[in-house]
Design an enzyme around this catalytic site. Structure first.
Site, PDB file in Angstrom:
ATOM      1  N   SER A   1      41.020  45.952  40.129  1.00  0.00           N
ATOM      2  CA  SER A   1      40.695  45.039  39.135  1.00  0.00           C
ATOM      3  C   SER A   1      39.740  44.326  39.488  1.00  0.00           C
ATOM      4  CB  SER A   1      42.041  44.200  39.302  1.00  0.00           C
ATOM      5  OG  SER A   1      42.019  43.288  40.392  1.00  0.00           O
ATOM      6  N   ASP A   2      38.752  43.882  38.683  1.00  0.00           N
ATOM      7  CA  ASP A   2      37.782  42.583  38.739  1.00  0.00           C
ATOM      8  C   ASP A   2      38.592  41.576  39.474  1.00  0.00           C
ATOM      9  OD1 ASP A   2      35.590  41.113  39.174  1.00  0.00           O
ATOM     10  OD2 ASP A   2      35.060  41.422  36.850  1.00  0.00           O
ATOM     11  N   CYS A   3      37.971  40.756  40.349  1.00  0.00           N
ATOM     12  CA  CYS A   3      38.685  39.668  41.241  1.00  0.00           C
ATOM     13  C   CYS A   3      38.974  38.379  40.274  1.00  0.00           C
ATOM     14  CB  CYS A   3      37.902  39.327  42.356  1.00  0.00           C
ATOM     15  SG  CYS A   3      37.142  40.841  43.055  1.00  0.00           S
TER      16      CYS A   3
ATOM     17  N   SER B   1      41.757  39.903  37.790  1.00  0.00           N
ATOM     18  CA  SER B   1      41.963  40.172  36.719  1.00  0.00           C
ATOM     19  C   SER B   1      43.743  39.891  36.509  1.00  0.00           C
ATOM     20  CB  SER B   1      41.674  41.480  36.342  1.00  0.00           C
ATOM     21  OG  SER B   1      40.133  41.475  36.167  1.00  0.00           O
TER      22      SER B   1
END
Ligand SMILES: *[C@@H]1O[C@H](CO)[C@@H](O)[C@H](O)[C@H]1NC(C)=O
Ligand SMILES: *[C@@H]1O[C@H](CO)[C@@H](O)[C@H](O)[C@H]1NC(C)=O
Ligand SMILES: *[C@@H]1O[C@H](CO)[C@@H](O)[C@H](O)[C@H]1NC(C)=O
Ligand SMILES: *[C@@H]1O[C@H](CO)[C@@H](O)[C@H](O)[C@H]1NC(C)=O
Ligand SMILES: *[C@@H]1O[C@H](CO)[C@@H](O)[C@H](O)[C@H]1NC(C)=O
Ligand SMILES: *[C@@H]1O[C@H](CO)[C@@H](O)[C@H](O)[C@H]1NC(C)=O
Length: 815
Positions: A322-324, A326
């Site tokens: 995930s993007d940090c 998400s």
């Protein structure tokens, strides 16, 4: 009950203690000093008998360390040994490991956008043995070189420096680069990080950078030849941010809450394409999903995007992160479906997310390690989904040699970081990416023989650019060569005139006494950056007004150098005859000053081309950033986006613009023969929408490429002749344009490009072979990728120099 659960609890506690100690050491060194990688430089492989015995374990009892077994079996052994608690402790970017079974912790988060970076929780850090690493130009600059060899070479140097740092305990092995979102709107704050507006260029950049990062020349084991999950990789590279992410913060909309409304056609044609290339052709070992929602569903909880598309259709051999952060964003910001942490965790993992990158907030780091056990115990998630995620993670670490080492990379050390060769590649990348936008009366290049004095004007942040040239996701550079340093090396009598207060008081006096006046101007990260989109396309801080004043004061035309990532409306400079030359330098990295001087004084003949359209400022008032569609929208009066769909007048410099100090001409020896494509059966034919007035469409309007063997090619050669007086490099762009009668198709689309060096007076033949399905296909309204029947065109070059020929494609349905 108690007796069977107590060993598990012990394991859980041990894992927790480990995780906590990692976090504690990270926060204690957030100032940027001290060793905090998980291995601390103490070992370069997990499966080291001495490591095990130091922990009171016998490695022989752990088949996951048996190098004679296939990776899949070893990973199954490792995951099978872990308790649910131990498993879950390894689903976040600060993975706790499982000391009970000999597994150390690991910090997954690394960044290497344009060189090794220390952005992240500390797994990669600079200090003592490794004070810095080579800082290449920002990606938008390197993209402007249109040189695939360069892109791969940069990836190769970055991964070499990472492996050297890893051996010294200064780095981990997994990096969340490249950023391959298409610059759909000129206001996007992250243009610097990306290869621009064209999905094909972005995709080719991705493939080459990833291959440079990951591939180990010659290292293909027998197992890897048949199983891509066993192919050794040098460093893990990650295609991000998937997908349709290119709004950061604009007019009250921000990326955490943005719900991108996207047509399927735009998904396939524009937003997904670079990712498909990155995975299929680059064999990237990681994909990062983005914060935003797409048509209501968070990208990181969309099984169709993650499992069906990335893993099944494109065959990802790696993990999805995930993007940090998400997963938290779904609950806290998007308030998606009113989900709790447990529900969001279950939804994201079920959709195919393997690793949750988190960021501490209200005492919780990431959701997966916080809520994962409850998600399984409450029956919302199968434990097998956790096992799947861990399998993807550990297969990646196995391929990286985390468990066994990679002998041919273990001799790399401090002497392999910031080498002369690496710094020279950074300088060369900056030179290759410089774009000559205007050059009236051959003002440039300046002659080092005739120019004995120079006045440099601009804000100190641009003239003495120790910071601006390094852009975002920087590490610590080996050194910084500023424009002032670069120019002064050529002309020792160079004076600096700071224009920071919105004026240049010394302009008139200084400009009158020198042989050449150079202005360095532009933007910085307060204007364009992650979490910060632009409001307009103008030069900020009244720079245009003092630049015009300097030009006015100078007896002869001046040179303007622009530092920016996105396009800047410098119409004032294009229109002012006293500003004779304009060079776009981007954010050219640590060696930027050398490259600028080499271009201005003719040591290097510029050959870069703009990787995105430079619009005039009026453009942005015609379309909100939040409109995702690429095509013009008559209902709302939106004019269309990028060179593919925008045909209006608000363009200052088109996509692909770039001048040279010499002149080139084209000749093609090839006449285009018609291509007959035999279609296997009627059902492969697809309908197309034609423009009004087209009376009788062909019996088979288009063929679906997914069901076609795609062996037809259109081959031709272009002879590039250098008719000017200097050696030069030239980028040959090749576009195709679909049949004119097809409605809603791109005006043209880039399908190939090649950068070539041509000596003065010489000519070079450049051969192209265009696959019909890859190069002549369009995405039709209902999102099928099809080759249209009719007369397409091949267009070589740009408005200034071009060559074109028709390609007749007949689709013949089998009898
Ligand atoms: C590395 O080894 C030293 C000495 O044996 C030890 O004190 C230190 O804790 C170890 N560091 C890590 C991260 O394992
Ligand atoms: C610009 O940098 C040079 C050294 O690179 C320094 O000598 C000069 O003073 C700086 N200019 C200003 C105005 O700070
Ligand atoms: C950008 O430049 C402006 C104007 O000089 C300055 O106020 C601002 O601090 C700079 N921002 C950064 C990030 O350097
Ligand atoms: C910005 O948002 C406001 C309020 O939602 C809206 O009225 C305005 O039109 C938007 N501006 C642009 C340029 O779209
Ligand atoms: C390029 O050609 C134009 C005219 O065709 C000529 O005016 C110009 O001097 C040439 N430039 C160079 C650099 O040779
Ligand atoms: C492309 O880049 C490579 C690597 O830097 C370089 O050696 C080569 O000369 C470049 N090609 C051209 C035509 O500039």
């Amino acid at each position: 009950m108690a007796s069977s659960s107590s060993p598990r609890r012990l394991g859980f506690l041990a894992a927790l203690v480990f995780a906590v100690s990692v976090s504690a050491s990270v926060s204690s060194v957030s100032g940027g000093s001290g060793p905090i990688t998980t291995n601390g430089g103490n070992y370069t492989r997990v499966c080291d008998p001495a490591r095990f015995s130091a922990a009171g374990l016998d490695m022989a009892g752990f088949p996951y360390c048996d190098a004679s077994l296939p990776y899949a079996d070893r990973v199954r052994d490792l995951v099978g040994r872990m308790t649910l608690e131990e498993k879950v402790a390894n689903l976040g970017d600060r993975a706790g490991g499982a000391p009970r079974v000999g597994l150390p912790g690991y910090l997954w988060w690394g960044e290497a956008l344009h060189g090794v970076s220390d952005v992240g929780p500390g797994g990669t850090w600079f200090g003592d043995a490794v004070p810095g690493a080579t800082s290449f130009p920002l990606v938008i600059n390197s993209a402007a070189s249109f040189n695939e060899t360069l892109w791969r070479a940069i990836g190769g140097v970055v991964s070499t420096e990472i492996r050297a740092m890893y051996n010294l305990g200064h780095a981990e092995l997994t990096y969340w680069s490249p950023n391959i979102n298409v610059v759909r709107d000129p206001r996007w704050g992250r243009a610097s990080e990306t290869p621009g507006e064209d999905p094909f260029v972005v995709g080719r950049y991705a493939v080459n950078f990833v291959r440079g990062m990951q591939d180990i020349d010659g290292a293909t084991t027998a197992a890897a030849a048949t199983d891509a999950f066993s192919r050794p990789i040098k460093v893990s590279s990650c295609c991000k941010h998937y997908a349709a992410y290119d709004v950061d913060a604009w007019n009250g909309t921000d990326r955490l809450t943005f719900d991108a409304r996207v047509q399927e056609r735009d998904m396939v044609e524009t937003f997904e394409r670079p990712f498909e290339m990155c995975i299929r052709d680059g064999d990237a070992s990681c994909v990062m999903c983005s914060y935003n929602r797409i048509n209501g569903v968070p990208a990181c909880a969309d099984a169709r995007l993650l499992t069906e598309t990335v893993r099944r259709d494109w065959q990802l051999h790696g993990y999805i992160v995930s993007d940090c952060d998400s997963v938290r964003v779904m609950v806290r910001d998007a308030k998606w479906l009113g989900y709790t942490g447990v529900e969001a965790t279950a939804a994201a993992m079920k959709a195919g997310l393997d690793l949750d990158c988190g960021m501490f907030w209200e005492g919780v780091h990431d959701f997966f390690t916080t809520y994962g056990v409850d998600a399984v115990r409450q029956g919302k998630l199968k434990e097998s989904a956790v096992d799947n995620a861990l399998t993807n993670l550990y297969l990646t670490l196995m391929r990286l040699g985390f468990f066994d080492g990679i002998p041919e990379l273990e001799s790399l050390g401090a002497a392999d970081v910031c080498t002369e060769e690496h710094k020279e590649l950074a300088a060369d990348a900056a030179r290759q990416g410089m774009v000559l936008l205007k050059n009236d009366a051959a003002l440039l290049p300046l002659s080092p023989e005739k120019v004995n004095s120079v006045a440099l004007f601009g804000q100190l942040q641009h003239i003495n650019a120790t910071d601006v040239m390094l852009g975002d996701y920087r590490g610590k550079p080996c050194r910084v060569v500023t424009p002032y340093d670069g120019v002064r090396k050529v002309v020792s009598s160079t004076s600096v005139h700071a224009c920071d207060k919105g004026s240049c008081d010394t302009a008139a006096a200084a400009a009158k006494t020198v042989d050449a006046t150079i202005v360095v101007a532009g933007l910085n990260m307060s204007v364009e950056r992650e979490s910060n989109d632009r409001e307009d396309l103008l030069l900020p801080w009244s720079q245009a007004s003092w630049i015009n004043a300097v030009a006015e004061a100078s007896p002869s035309p001046i040179v303007l150098v622009i530092m920016s990532a996105g396009g800047v409306d410098v119409s004032f400079a294009q229109d002012n005859p006293k500003i004779g030359a304009v060079v776009w330098a981007g954010y050219p990295g640590e060696e930027g000053g050398t490259a600028i001087a080499d271009v201005l004084f003719g040591k290097y003949n510029p050959g870069g081309r703009l990787p995105l359209t430079w619009y005039k400022n009026e453009y942005v008032s015609k379309i909100p950033m939040t409109s995702m569609a690429l095509r013009p929208d008559a209902e709302h009066g939106y004019p269309g986006r990028t060179y593919k769909f925008y045909g209006g007048a608000d363009v200052l410099y088109p996509f692909g613009h770039g001048l040279s100090y010499t002149n080139f001409t084209y000749a093609s020896a090839t006449a285009a023969a018609p291509v007959t494509v035999k279609v296997g059966a009627w059902e492969y034919c697809k309908q197309l929408t034609y423009k009004a007035g087209v009376s009788s469409p062909p019996a088979c309007p288009a063929v679906n490429v997914a069901s076609h063997a795609c062996q037809e090619e259109v081959s031709f050669a272009v002879t590039v002749a250098n008719t000017g007086g200097r050696d030069g490099t030239h980028v040959v762009p090749v576009y195709t344009a679909p049949p004119a009668e097809v409605d809603g198709a791109p005006r043209k689309q880039l399908v190939a490009f090649r950068r070539v060096r041509v000596a003065a007076g010489a000519a070079v033949e450049v051969a192209f072979a265009l696959n019909v399905c890859k190069s002549f296909a369009i995405v039709e309204e209902t999102a099928y990728t099809v080759v249209p029947s009719g007369v397409s065109r091949v267009l070589v070059g740009d408005d200034a120099l071009s060559l074109s020929f028709p390609v007749q494609i007949d689709l013949q349905a089998a009898a």
